[in-house]
Design a protein around this motif. Structure first.
Motif, PDB file in Angstrom:
ATOM      1  N   PRO A 268      -8.428  -9.357  15.107  1.00 17.28           N
ATOM      2  CA  PRO A 268      -8.491  -8.555  13.880  1.00 17.28           C
ATOM      3  C   PRO A 268      -7.083  -8.087  13.498  1.00 17.28           C
ATOM      4  O   PRO A 268      -6.287  -7.714  14.359  1.00 17.28           O
ATOM      5  CB  PRO A 268      -9.375  -7.374  14.284  1.00 17.28           C
ATOM      6  CG  PRO A 268      -9.210  -7.253  15.763  1.00 17.28           C
ATOM      7  CD  PRO A 268      -8.772  -8.589  16.304  1.00 17.28           C
ATOM      8  N   LEU A 269      -6.756  -8.135  12.205  1.00 15.96           N
ATOM      9  CA  LEU A 269      -5.435  -7.750  11.733  1.00 15.96           C
ATOM     10  C   LEU A 269      -5.546  -6.625  10.717  1.00 15.96           C
ATOM     11  O   LEU A 269      -6.494  -6.563   9.938  1.00 15.96           O
ATOM     12  CB  LEU A 269      -4.718  -8.937  11.067  1.00 15.96           C
ATOM     13  CG  LEU A 269      -4.344 -10.132  11.946  1.00 15.96           C
ATOM     14  CD1 LEU A 269      -3.670 -11.200  11.093  1.00 15.96           C
ATOM     15  CD2 LEU A 269      -3.449  -9.716  13.099  1.00 15.96           C
ATOM     16  N   LYS A 270      -4.552  -5.750  10.713  1.00 10.90           N
ATOM     17  CA  LYS A 270      -4.446  -4.719   9.690  1.00 10.90           C
ATOM     18  C   LYS A 270      -3.727  -5.304   8.482  1.00 10.90           C
ATOM     19  O   LYS A 270      -2.686  -5.937   8.611  1.00 10.90           O
ATOM     20  CB  LYS A 270      -3.704  -3.508  10.244  1.00 10.90           C
ATOM     21  CG  LYS A 270      -3.649  -2.305   9.324  1.00 10.90           C
ATOM     22  CD  LYS A 270      -5.026  -1.868   8.858  1.00 10.90           C
ATOM     23  CE  LYS A 270      -5.977  -1.561   9.983  1.00 10.90           C
ATOM     24  NZ  LYS A 270      -5.837  -0.257  10.558  1.00 10.90           N
ATOM     25  N   THR A 271      -4.313  -5.089   7.301  1.00 11.75           N
ATOM     26  CA  THR A 271      -3.751  -5.620   6.065  1.00 11.75           C
ATOM     27  C   THR A 271      -2.945  -4.543   5.348  1.00 11.75           C
ATOM     28  O   THR A 271      -3.375  -3.399   5.258  1.00 11.75           O
ATOM     29  CB  THR A 271      -4.887  -6.120   5.141  1.00 11.75           C
ATOM     30  OG1 THR A 271      -5.680  -7.074   5.854  1.00 11.75           O
ATOM     31  CG2 THR A 271      -4.334  -6.767   3.896  1.00 11.75           C
ATOM     32  N   ILE A 272      -1.803  -4.921   4.836  1.00 16.58           N
ATOM     33  CA  ILE A 272      -0.955  -4.006   4.077  1.00 16.58           C
ATOM     34  C   ILE A 272      -1.344  -4.118   2.601  1.00 16.58           C
ATOM     35  O   ILE A 272      -1.222  -5.197   2.003  1.00 16.58           O
ATOM     36  CB  ILE A 272       0.539  -4.335   4.247  1.00 16.58           C
ATOM     37  CG1 ILE A 272       0.881  -4.530   5.737  1.00 16.58           C
ATOM     38  CG2 ILE A 272       1.387  -3.231   3.623  1.00 16.58           C
ATOM     39  CD1 ILE A 272       0.608  -3.349   6.613  1.00 16.58           C
ATOM     40  N   PRO A 273      -1.853  -3.057   1.983  1.00 16.76           N
ATOM     41  CA  PRO A 273      -2.415  -3.160   0.627  1.00 16.76           C
ATOM     42  C   PRO A 273      -1.469  -3.731  -0.423  1.00 16.76           C
ATOM     43  O   PRO A 273      -1.877  -4.513  -1.269  1.00 16.76           O
ATOM     44  CB  PRO A 273      -2.794  -1.711   0.297  1.00 16.76           C
ATOM     45  CG  PRO A 273      -3.002  -1.057   1.606  1.00 16.76           C
ATOM     46  CD  PRO A 273      -2.028  -1.718   2.542  1.00 16.76           C
ATOM     47  N   GLU A 274      -0.183  -3.354  -0.385  1.00 15.71           N
ATOM     48  CA  GLU A 274       0.734  -3.794  -1.440  1.00 15.71           C
ATOM     49  C   GLU A 274       1.348  -5.165  -1.171  1.00 15.71           C
ATOM     50  O   GLU A 274       2.178  -5.635  -1.937  1.00 15.71           O
ATOM     51  CB  GLU A 274       1.862  -2.772  -1.616  1.00 15.71           C
ATOM     52  CG  GLU A 274       1.412  -1.398  -2.078  1.00 15.71           C
ATOM     53  CD  GLU A 274       0.997  -0.494  -0.925  1.00 15.71           C
ATOM     54  OE1 GLU A 274       0.978  -0.996   0.228  1.00 15.71           O
ATOM     55  OE2 GLU A 274       0.694   0.677  -1.160  1.00 15.71           O
ATOM     56  N   ALA A 275       0.914  -5.842  -0.086  1.00 10.32           N
ATOM     57  CA  ALA A 275       1.499  -7.135   0.259  1.00 10.32           C
ATOM     58  C   ALA A 275       1.081  -8.213  -0.736  1.00 10.32           C
ATOM     59  O   ALA A 275       0.055  -8.110  -1.413  1.00 10.32           O
ATOM     60  CB  ALA A 275       1.083  -7.533   1.671  1.00 10.32           C
ATOM     61  N   ASP A 276       1.880  -9.268  -0.799  1.00 12.18           N
ATOM     62  CA  ASP A 276       1.623 -10.381  -1.712  1.00 12.18           C
ATOM     63  C   ASP A 276       0.289 -11.054  -1.392  1.00 12.18           C
ATOM     64  O   ASP A 276      -0.105 -11.159  -0.228  1.00 12.18           O
ATOM     65  CB  ASP A 276       2.766 -11.393  -1.599  1.00 12.18           C
ATOM     66  CG  ASP A 276       2.654 -12.502  -2.620  1.00 12.18           C
ATOM     67  OD1 ASP A 276       2.127 -13.578  -2.266  1.00 12.18           O
ATOM     68  OD2 ASP A 276       3.078 -12.290  -3.772  1.00 12.18           O
ATOM     69  N   ASP A 277      -0.368 -11.533  -2.435  1.00  8.46           N
ATOM     70  CA  ASP A 277      -1.688 -12.138  -2.282  1.00  8.46           C
ATOM     71  C   ASP A 277      -1.645 -13.374  -1.377  1.00  8.46           C
ATOM     72  O   ASP A 277      -2.588 -13.634  -0.629  1.00  8.46           O
ATOM     73  CB  ASP A 277      -2.234 -12.512  -3.662  1.00  8.46           C
ATOM     74  CG  ASP A 277      -3.718 -12.854  -3.613  1.00  8.46           C
ATOM     75  OD1 ASP A 277      -4.497 -12.018  -3.131  1.00  8.46           O
ATOM     76  OD2 ASP A 277      -4.077 -13.961  -4.046  1.00  8.46           O
ATOM     77  N   ALA A 278      -0.557 -14.124  -1.430  1.00 12.27           N
ATOM     78  CA  ALA A 278      -0.453 -15.321  -0.588  1.00 12.27           C
ATOM     79  C   ALA A 278      -0.424 -14.956   0.891  1.00 12.27           C
ATOM     80  O   ALA A 278      -0.999 -15.661   1.733  1.00 12.27           O
ATOM     81  CB  ALA A 278       0.809 -16.105  -0.967  1.00 12.27           C
ATOM     82  N   LEU A 279       0.217 -13.834   1.230  1.00 13.84           N
ATOM     83  CA  LEU A 279       0.260 -13.390   2.628  1.00 13.84           C
ATOM     84  C   LEU A 279      -1.113 -12.944   3.108  1.00 13.84           C
ATOM     85  O   LEU A 279      -1.506 -13.206   4.245  1.00 13.84           O
ATOM     86  CB  LEU A 279       1.272 -12.254   2.780  1.00 13.84           C
ATOM     87  CG  LEU A 279       2.746 -12.636   2.652  1.00 13.84           C
ATOM     88  CD1 LEU A 279       3.615 -11.393   2.559  1.00 13.84           C
ATOM     89  CD2 LEU A 279       3.176 -13.498   3.840  1.00 13.84           C
ATOM     90  N   ILE A 280      -1.852 -12.261   2.246  1.00 10.36           N
ATOM     91  CA  ILE A 280      -3.199 -11.818   2.621  1.00 10.36           C
ATOM     92  C   ILE A 280      -4.128 -13.022   2.788  1.00 10.36           C
ATOM     93  O   ILE A 280      -4.960 -13.061   3.699  1.00 10.36           O
ATOM     94  CB  ILE A 280      -3.738 -10.836   1.559  1.00 10.36           C
ATOM     95  CG1 ILE A 280      -2.912  -9.540   1.616  1.00 10.36           C
ATOM     96  CG2 ILE A 280      -5.216 -10.542   1.783  1.00 10.36           C
ATOM     97  CD1 ILE A 280      -3.273  -8.529   0.563  1.00 10.36           C
ATOM     98  N   SER A 281      -3.961 -14.039   1.932  1.00  7.31           N
ATOM     99  CA  SER A 281      -4.752 -15.264   2.071  1.00  7.31           C
ATOM    100  C   SER A 281      -4.449 -15.955   3.394  1.00  7.31           C
ATOM    101  O   SER A 281      -5.353 -16.449   4.072  1.00  7.31           O
ATOM    102  CB  SER A 281      -4.448 -16.215   0.911  1.00  7.31           C
ATOM    103  OG  SER A 281      -4.832 -15.649  -0.322  1.00  7.31           O
ATOM    104  N   GLU A 282      -3.172 -15.962   3.774  1.00 14.08           N
ATOM    105  CA  GLU A 282      -2.795 -16.579   5.044  1.00 14.08           C
ATOM    106  C   GLU A 282      -3.327 -15.776   6.223  1.00 14.08           C
ATOM    107  O   GLU A 282      -3.741 -16.346   7.236  1.00 14.08           O
ATOM    108  CB  GLU A 282      -1.276 -16.717   5.126  1.00 14.08           C
ATOM    109  CG  GLU A 282      -0.823 -17.599   6.274  1.00 14.08           C
ATOM    110  CD  GLU A 282       0.669 -17.859   6.275  1.00 14.08           C
ATOM    111  OE1 GLU A 282       1.130 -18.668   7.098  1.00 14.08           O
ATOM    112  OE2 GLU A 282       1.374 -17.240   5.464  1.00 14.08           O
ATOM    113  N   ALA A 283      -3.321 -14.461   6.106  1.00 15.07           N
ATOM    114  CA  ALA A 283      -3.869 -13.619   7.179  1.00 15.07           C
ATOM    115  C   ALA A 283      -5.336 -13.947   7.424  1.00 15.07           C
ATOM    116  O   ALA A 283      -5.790 -14.036   8.567  1.00 15.07           O
ATOM    117  CB  ALA A 283      -3.698 -12.146   6.815  1.00 15.07           C
ATOM    118  N   GLY A 284      -6.101 -14.124   6.344  1.00 18.10           N
ATOM    119  CA  GLY A 284      -7.514 -14.459   6.484  1.00 18.10           C
ATOM    120  C   GLY A 284      -7.746 -15.813   7.106  1.00 18.10           C
ATOM    121  O   GLY A 284      -8.807 -16.064   7.692  1.00 18.10           O
TER     122      GLY A 284
END
Length: 410
Positions: A143-159
């Protein structure tokens, strides 16, 4: 600073975050000999629980406890006088693999303070997960903590690499977040939650679509969040109303409640004492009623009110609605049975299955794992009918209060 000292600091700094449970993830193992780790049954240090009730052990650390933000309730805030440390990406990867090989852990829960900017921090967190998955073929739970203001591409990669993503809403009220964490934006947090929901929905659709294309993978255990309880004046009704809104709007798997802990050199705006831990427990029970028992927030607790600490919220509801009881167990609907004190969801399913072939009696309750003393005043069975005065007794609530242990007077 050596790695052991870093681990002491950064594992301790991560202890306040509870949003790392493993329910809902996909099952993976390395039985084919091509990887390392699994989400199948194991043993180790317990930090989290799987859907079947077994413990899953996690290495729970921050990448760094240095942070640009100065959230008043956080021990790792920028103005806090605590030792600081920072892992490199390779150090976290090596620790995870070494602990797994020693059978200490089955997964990694990774979060971080905000360093430089949200994109840089998120990129560092994602790099750890990417390296574990792609270079070392680690198949344990992440499980990872997501940074709300991070770029959408980074959040997609995290998932792509994480089993679950979490974004902490922090406070039940927007005004409280503005007061205690002025650098954080509740609208940005909710926007990111909305983006995560869209990606989760897309992944779910790709799994259900009858095509030859490989299904999209995105955080199969969903998203979660956490709220601090007792740092502001929010009532339990406000907290539960916020949770209900989050569940309905973003399809969160879990909302976690973390009782505020007084921290060193705290702001005068914060309370001097922690709230009773029992309050956190009652909020979890109320949350369970909303998610699995069909209760609305207004049924559990009145506007601007607090949950009673001496009895659980389901029993409190039943005592406020004595006119609905006693309930005939052999005739009542599933929805009605779920509201009987002492009846859990599994017990209700057993009762419904059993009464198709037989009539439920008092002796059957033990076999169905129902606590008799709690349930009997509220139910009618073929060989049991409580006298009318039982539910009208003014002291009925005293029957269910937990016994207090007598002290020794010194």
């Amino acid at each position: 600073m050596d790695v052991q000292r870093k681990l002491e600091i950064l594992a301790d700094a991560a202890k306040y975050d509870a949003s790392c449970a493993s329910s809902g993830t996909e099952r993976r193992d390395s039985s084919d000999g091509k990887g390392m780790g699994s989400t199948a049954p194991g043993m180790g240090i317990c930090h989290s629980y799987a859907p079947d009730g077994r413990c899953i052990s996690l290495l729970k650390v921050l990448l760094t406890n240095a942070c640009n933000y100065d959230c008043l309730y956080c021990v790792n805030r920028a103005s806090s006088n605590v030792p600081r440390a920072r892992f490199t990406i390779d150090e976290v990867v090596k620790l995870t693999l070494d602990f797994y090989r020693r059978n200490y852990i089955e997964g990694l829960f990774l979060s971080s303070g905000i360093i430089r900017n949200p994109d840089y921090t998120m990129e560092q967190v994602v790099s750890v997960a990417r390296k574990l998955r792609e270079e070392h073929h680690f198949r344990g739970y992440i499980p990872l903590k997501t940074i709300p203001e991070a770029d959408d591409a980074l959040i997609s990669e995290a998932g792509k690499y994480a089993d679950r993503l979490s974004i902490n809403i922090e406070m039940p009220q927007e005004t409280s977040l503005q007061q205690f964490a002025p650098e954080k934006d509740v609208r940005a947090i909710r926007r990111t939650m909305g983006r995560l929901r869209l990606k989760l929905d897309e992944a779910e659709e790709s799994h259900s679509a009858n095509t030859k294309a490989k299904p999209q993978r995105f955080a199969p255990a969903g998203q979660s969040t956490q709220m601090i309880v007792g740092a502001d004046a929010a009532s339990d009704h406000t907290i539960l109303h916020t949770s209900a809104n989050l569940y309905g709007s973003y399809r969160l798997r879990r909302v976690y409640y973390s009782a505020f802990s007084p921290i060193p050199d705290a702001s005068r705006a914060l309370p001097l004492r922690a709230p009773p831990l029992l309050r956190e427990h009652r909020l979890y029970q109320a949350d369970w009623l909303m998610r699995f028992y069909g209760f609305d927030v207004g049924e559990i607790v009145d506007d601007s009110a607090m949950l009673p600490l001496d009895i659980d919220p389901k029993l409190a509801w039943a005592l406020r609605h004595r006119d609905r009881f006693p309930l005939d167990v052999n005739r009542a609907s599933r929805e009605e049975l779920l509201r009987v004190p002492g009846f859990g969801t599994k017990a209700v399913e057993r009762i419904i299955a059993a009464r198709r072939t037989t009539t439920i009696r008092v002796a059957d309750l033990a076999r169905l794992h129902v606590p008799r003393n709690k349930a009997l005043p509220f139910i009618v069975l073929s060989d049991h009918k409580p006298p009318p005065h039982r539910l009208d007794e003014a002291l009925l609530i005293e029957r269910f209060k937990p016994a207090t242990q007598l002290g020794f007077g010194f």
